[in-house]
Design a protein around this motif. Structure first.
Motif, PDB file in Angstrom:
ATOM      1  N   GLU A   1      -0.441  -1.631   9.544  1.00 56.74           N
ATOM      2  CA  GLU A   1      -1.632  -0.844   9.234  1.00 56.74           C
ATOM      3  C   GLU A   1      -1.430  -0.181   7.879  1.00 56.74           C
ATOM      4  N   ILE A   2      -2.479  -0.194   7.079  1.00 56.52           N
ATOM      5  CA  ILE A   2      -2.413   0.382   5.735  1.00 56.52           C
ATOM      6  C   ILE A   2      -3.432   1.508   5.660  1.00 56.52           C
ATOM      7  N   LYS A   3      -2.939   2.732   5.394  1.00 53.45           N
ATOM      8  CA  LYS A   3      -3.794   3.922   5.413  1.00 53.45           C
ATOM      9  C   LYS A   3      -3.683   4.670   4.084  1.00 53.45           C
ATOM     10  N   PRO A   4      -4.683   5.499   3.754  1.00 49.27           N
ATOM     11  CA  PRO A   4      -4.597   6.299   2.531  1.00 49.27           C
ATOM     12  C   PRO A   4      -3.331   7.147   2.464  1.00 49.27           C
ATOM     13  N   SER A   5      -2.878   7.653   3.611  1.00 48.75           N
ATOM     14  CA  SER A   5      -1.684   8.511   3.628  1.00 48.75           C
ATOM     15  C   SER A   5      -0.430   7.778   3.143  1.00 48.75           C
ATOM     16  N   ASP A   6      -0.453   6.428   3.180  1.00 49.69           N
ATOM     17  CA  ASP A   6       0.695   5.660   2.683  1.00 49.69           C
ATOM     18  C   ASP A   6       0.876   5.832   1.175  1.00 49.69           C
ATOM     19  N   PHE A   7      -0.145   6.351   0.504  1.00 44.88           N
ATOM     20  CA  PHE A   7      -0.097   6.452  -0.961  1.00 44.88           C
ATOM     21  C   PHE A   7      -0.180   7.895  -1.468  1.00 44.88           C
ATOM     22  N   HIS A   8      -0.002   8.853  -0.533  1.00 46.25           N
ATOM     23  CA  HIS A   8      -0.053  10.265  -0.933  1.00 46.25           C
ATOM     24  C   HIS A   8       0.954  10.588  -2.036  1.00 46.25           C
ATOM     25  N   ASP A   9       2.138  10.001  -1.933  1.00 45.01           N
ATOM     26  CA  ASP A   9       3.196  10.321  -2.897  1.00 45.01           C
ATOM     27  C   ASP A   9       2.880   9.816  -4.310  1.00 45.01           C
ATOM     28  N   GLU A  10       1.936   8.920  -4.419  1.00 45.12           N
ATOM     29  CA  GLU A  10       1.592   8.367  -5.731  1.00 45.12           C
ATOM     30  C   GLU A  10       0.477   9.149  -6.424  1.00 45.12           C
ATOM     31  N   VAL A  11      -0.096  10.109  -5.725  1.00 45.55           N
ATOM     32  CA  VAL A  11      -1.227  10.867  -6.275  1.00 45.55           C
ATOM     33  C   VAL A  11      -0.716  12.014  -7.144  1.00 45.55           C
ATOM     34  N   LYS A  12      -1.262  12.141  -8.342  1.00 50.32           N
ATOM     35  CA  LYS A  12      -0.973  13.267  -9.237  1.00 50.32           C
ATOM     36  C   LYS A  12      -2.280  14.021  -9.475  1.00 50.32           C
ATOM     37  N   ILE A  13      -2.334  15.274  -9.042  1.00 46.56           N
ATOM     38  CA  ILE A  13      -3.554  16.069  -9.162  1.00 46.56           C
ATOM     39  C   ILE A  13      -3.404  17.046 -10.326  1.00 46.56           C
ATOM     40  N   THR A  14      -4.358  17.011 -11.273  1.00 47.43           N
ATOM     41  CA  THR A  14      -4.306  17.907 -12.434  1.00 47.43           C
ATOM     42  C   THR A  14      -5.110  19.174 -12.179  1.00 47.43           C
TER      43      THR A  14
ATOM     44  N   GLU B   1      -0.369 -16.188  -1.928  1.00 47.85           N
ATOM     45  CA  GLU B   1       0.890 -16.827  -2.338  1.00 47.85           C
ATOM     46  C   GLU B   1       1.759 -17.231  -1.150  1.00 47.85           C
ATOM     47  N   GLY B   2       1.306 -16.864   0.091  1.00 45.60           N
ATOM     48  CA  GLY B   2       2.035 -17.274   1.287  1.00 45.60           C
ATOM     49  C   GLY B   2       3.069 -16.285   1.781  1.00 45.60           C
ATOM     50  N   ASN B   3       3.050 -15.049   1.296  1.00 47.73           N
ATOM     51  CA  ASN B   3       4.013 -14.042   1.749  1.00 47.73           C
ATOM     52  C   ASN B   3       3.743 -13.625   3.187  1.00 47.73           C
ATOM     53  N   ASN B   4       4.809 -13.380   3.943  1.00 47.10           N
ATOM     54  CA  ASN B   4       4.646 -12.884   5.306  1.00 47.10           C
ATOM     55  C   ASN B   4       4.621 -11.352   5.309  1.00 47.10           C
ATOM     56  N   LEU B   5       4.478 -10.745   6.499  1.00 46.54           N
ATOM     57  CA  LEU B   5       4.332  -9.288   6.586  1.00 46.54           C
ATOM     58  C   LEU B   5       5.557  -8.557   6.047  1.00 46.54           C
ATOM     59  N   GLU B   6       6.743  -9.034   6.384  1.00 50.32           N
ATOM     60  CA  GLU B   6       7.962  -8.376   5.924  1.00 50.32           C
ATOM     61  C   GLU B   6       8.049  -8.396   4.397  1.00 50.32           C
ATOM     62  N   GLU B   7       7.699  -9.529   3.816  1.00 51.24           N
ATOM     63  CA  GLU B   7       7.739  -9.652   2.357  1.00 51.24           C
ATOM     64  C   GLU B   7       6.703  -8.747   1.696  1.00 51.24           C
ATOM     65  N   ILE B   8       5.532  -8.637   2.325  1.00 55.62           N
ATOM     66  CA  ILE B   8       4.481  -7.768   1.774  1.00 55.62           C
ATOM     67  C   ILE B   8       4.912  -6.301   1.828  1.00 55.62           C
ATOM     68  N   THR B   9       5.509  -5.888   2.957  1.00 56.00           N
ATOM     69  CA  THR B   9       5.912  -4.474   3.087  1.00 56.00           C
ATOM     70  C   THR B   9       7.087  -4.126   2.172  1.00 56.00           C
ATOM     71  N   ARG B  10       7.888  -5.128   1.772  1.00 58.93           N
ATOM     72  CA  ARG B  10       9.023  -4.872   0.879  1.00 58.93           C
ATOM     73  C   ARG B  10       8.641  -4.993  -0.603  1.00 58.93           C
ATOM     74  N   SER B  11       7.379  -5.337  -0.855  1.00 61.96           N
ATOM     75  CA  SER B  11       6.947  -5.532  -2.242  1.00 61.96           C
ATOM     76  C   SER B  11       6.800  -4.191  -2.965  1.00 61.96           C
ATOM     77  N   ASP B  12       6.589  -4.280  -4.278  1.00 63.27           N
ATOM     78  CA  ASP B  12       6.438  -3.069  -5.095  1.00 63.27           C
ATOM     79  C   ASP B  12       5.125  -2.341  -4.828  1.00 63.27           C
ATOM     80  N   ILE B  13       4.253  -2.933  -4.027  1.00 67.41           N
ATOM     81  CA  ILE B  13       2.962  -2.295  -3.723  1.00 67.41           C
ATOM     82  C   ILE B  13       3.167  -0.963  -3.005  1.00 67.41           C
ATOM     83  N   PHE B  14       4.176  -0.923  -2.138  1.00 64.35           N
ATOM     84  CA  PHE B  14       4.408   0.270  -1.317  1.00 64.35           C
ATOM     85  C   PHE B  14       5.645   1.024  -1.796  1.00 64.35           C
ATOM     86  N   LYS B  15       5.492   2.315  -2.071  1.00 70.48           N
ATOM     87  CA  LYS B  15       6.638   3.164  -2.427  1.00 70.48           C
ATOM     88  C   LYS B  15       7.331   3.677  -1.159  1.00 70.48           C
ATOM     89  N   ASN B  16       6.523   3.884  -0.089  1.00 72.12           N
ATOM     90  CA  ASN B  16       7.077   4.348   1.189  1.00 72.12           C
ATOM     91  C   ASN B  16       7.234   3.161   2.138  1.00 72.12           C
TER      92      ASN B  16
END
Length: 457
Positions: free
Chosen positions: A68-81, A228-243
């Motif tokens: 599951e992919i949720k907005p909270s997965d990207f909280h750490d990437e948000v910079k609020i000015t 590109e044929g990536n499986n779930l494990e490969e997707i979760t280990r990609s640079d897309i996710f910091k957490n």
């Protein structure tokens, strides 16, 4: 087209049925504790298994893993000015203020002499509501405008009504509708959230909004990885996710959205129709398209295995058989204990109540089906019903139809509904018999659909 009207006696019988009232007596006993049930012999469980063997079958199922992919997965990437906070504050600050409200009584009349008489009574000490009843025969509901903000009032009355104090009588004010007299009954002051709390809330809102923006950007990148044929494990280990994103597993999911288990009763799994559809559309060992789970949450599925329909052996489900046998025995022994108690009291039941078919619950019982089950009783015996929390013994003492006011519109709508139902049932029966008799094959479905979709006037 068919114009069929039901006999009013039938319509009346249905409305009488809906308004049925029953006087009942009842006795309730909470279910015995499972721990108090003596463990059965193995042959008892085997016999229970054989008797209910059709229950111990798994339909075709699939084992899956998903993320599951949720907005909270990207909280750490948000910079609020600071600028973003200030801009958001200027836009939203009115949302943090609740305007002052006032409860107002109002009387309007074209007759100036009666209005003057009203004011005189009020000035002499007569309560506003009493004076309204005496002069204009108005009740409290007739004169109460409720709680209003200044903006909700006409300009001519807004200023004086929001300048006055509680219990002040304002007017008469002349308007296009006549002479208006008001009383300020109650005042609820304006409320405003502290600046610090507003900023805290604004930061949280910005965090969520900006996280959603990042999520939508990431979804495009995830689609590229799927292509590109990536499986779930490969997707979760990609640079897309910091957490870390966890890959979850579900085994034995059937097409009707149940999870099946050797040790527990099947459970309903609800992640939405699209999620279930993708479980069965996705090919083995492939990754599904991105699934929208609503509320800005998305999912990916990978099907690990498809399991054929399985007839289960006793040893596979022994633990489940024991649990189900024990649950049945809890009900049986509770019912037996309740029967014994009632017999000891010469069949006198402790409690009584008058219930309506339309009501949802009986007293404090949480079982929503209990009322329906009581109205299914068609005898004057003591009947034992299983509820969520225990067994209830019920005896119907009297049946009657509650007083109700005849409503022509309801009668007509019910008549129309019955007519449509009758026409559809009759036409369906007629066409099927015609098809059978004359061996019709072609256009049978079209003809049936045409008749079933015909409007009854």
């Amino acid at each position: 087209q068919l114009n069929h009207t039901y006999d009013n006696k039938i319509v009346k019988a249905i409305i009488d049925y809906q308004n049925e009232v029953r006087d009942i007596e009842f006795e309730f006993m909470k279910y015995l504790n499972k721990k108090d049930i003596q463990q059965p012999e193995i042959k008892t469980l085997e016999e229970f298994f054989r008797t209910n063997k059709s229950s111990y079958v798994f339909p075709k199922t699939r084992d899956i893993k998903y993320i599951e992919i949720k907005p909270s997965d990207f909280h750490d990437e948000v910079k609020i000015t600071k600028k973003q906070i200030n801009d958001k504050y200027e836009i939203d600050k009115s949302n943090y203020i609740t305007a002052e409200k006032r409860e107002i009584y109002q009387i309007i009349s074209q007759e100036k002499n009666k209005v003057d008489e009203l004011k005189k009574l009020i000035n002499d000490g007569t309560p506003f509501q009493t004076a309204a009843t005496k002069i204009f025969n108005l009740s409290k509901d007739d004169i109460n405008l409720g709680l209003l903000t200044k903006k909700e009032l006409p300009d001519i009355s807004a200023e004086p009504l929001f300048s006055g104090k509680k219990n002040d009588v304002i007017g008469p004010l002349k308007t296009e509708f006549g002479f208006n007299v008001y009383k300020i009954v109650n005042i609820i002051p304006k409320t405003e959230i502290k600046y610090e709390d507003i900023i805290k809330d604004i930061k949280l809102n910005l965090l969520n909004e900006l996280s959603i923006e990042i999520l939508y950007e990431k979804l495009d990148l995830i689609e590229d990885l799927i292509a590109e044929g990536n499986n779930l494990e490969e997707i979760t280990r990609s640079d897309i996710f910091k957490n870390k994103i966890f890959v979850k597993q579900l085994n034995k999911v059937s097409e009707d959205s149940f999870l099946h288990s050797y040790t527990k009763n099947k459970t309903f799994f609800n992640k939405g129709e699209d999620f279930l559809k993708n479980i069965w559309m996705t090919k083995l060992n492939e990754t599904s398209d991105i699934i929208d789970l609503k509320n800005d949450t998305y999912a990916l599925i990978q099907v690990k295995r498809e399991n054929s329909k399985e007839m289960l052996a006793f040893e596979q489900v022994r633990e489940k058989v024991l649990d189900q046998w024990t649950s049945m025995e809890v009900v049986n022994q509770t019912k037996a204990k309740l029967k014994k108690l009632i017999l000891s009291k010469n069949e006198n039941l402790t409690s009584n109540s008058t219930i309506k078919r339309k009501q949802k619950n009986l007293d404090n019982f949480s079982d929503n089906s209990l009322i329906f089950n009581i109205f299914e009783i068609d005898n004057k015996d003591i009947n034992f019903l299983n509820t969520v929390d225990g067994v209830i013994a019920v005896k119907v003492k009297n049946r009657k139809v509650d007083n109700y006011q005849k409503n022509i519109e309801i009668n007509n709508n019910l008549n129309l509904s019955l007519s449509k139902s009758f026409f559809n049932d009759y036409s369906n029966y007629f066409i099927k018999n015609l098809a059978t008799k004359h061996k019709l094959v072609r256009n049978y479905i079209d003809l049936e659909n045409f008749l079933l979709n015909t409007e009854v006037q």
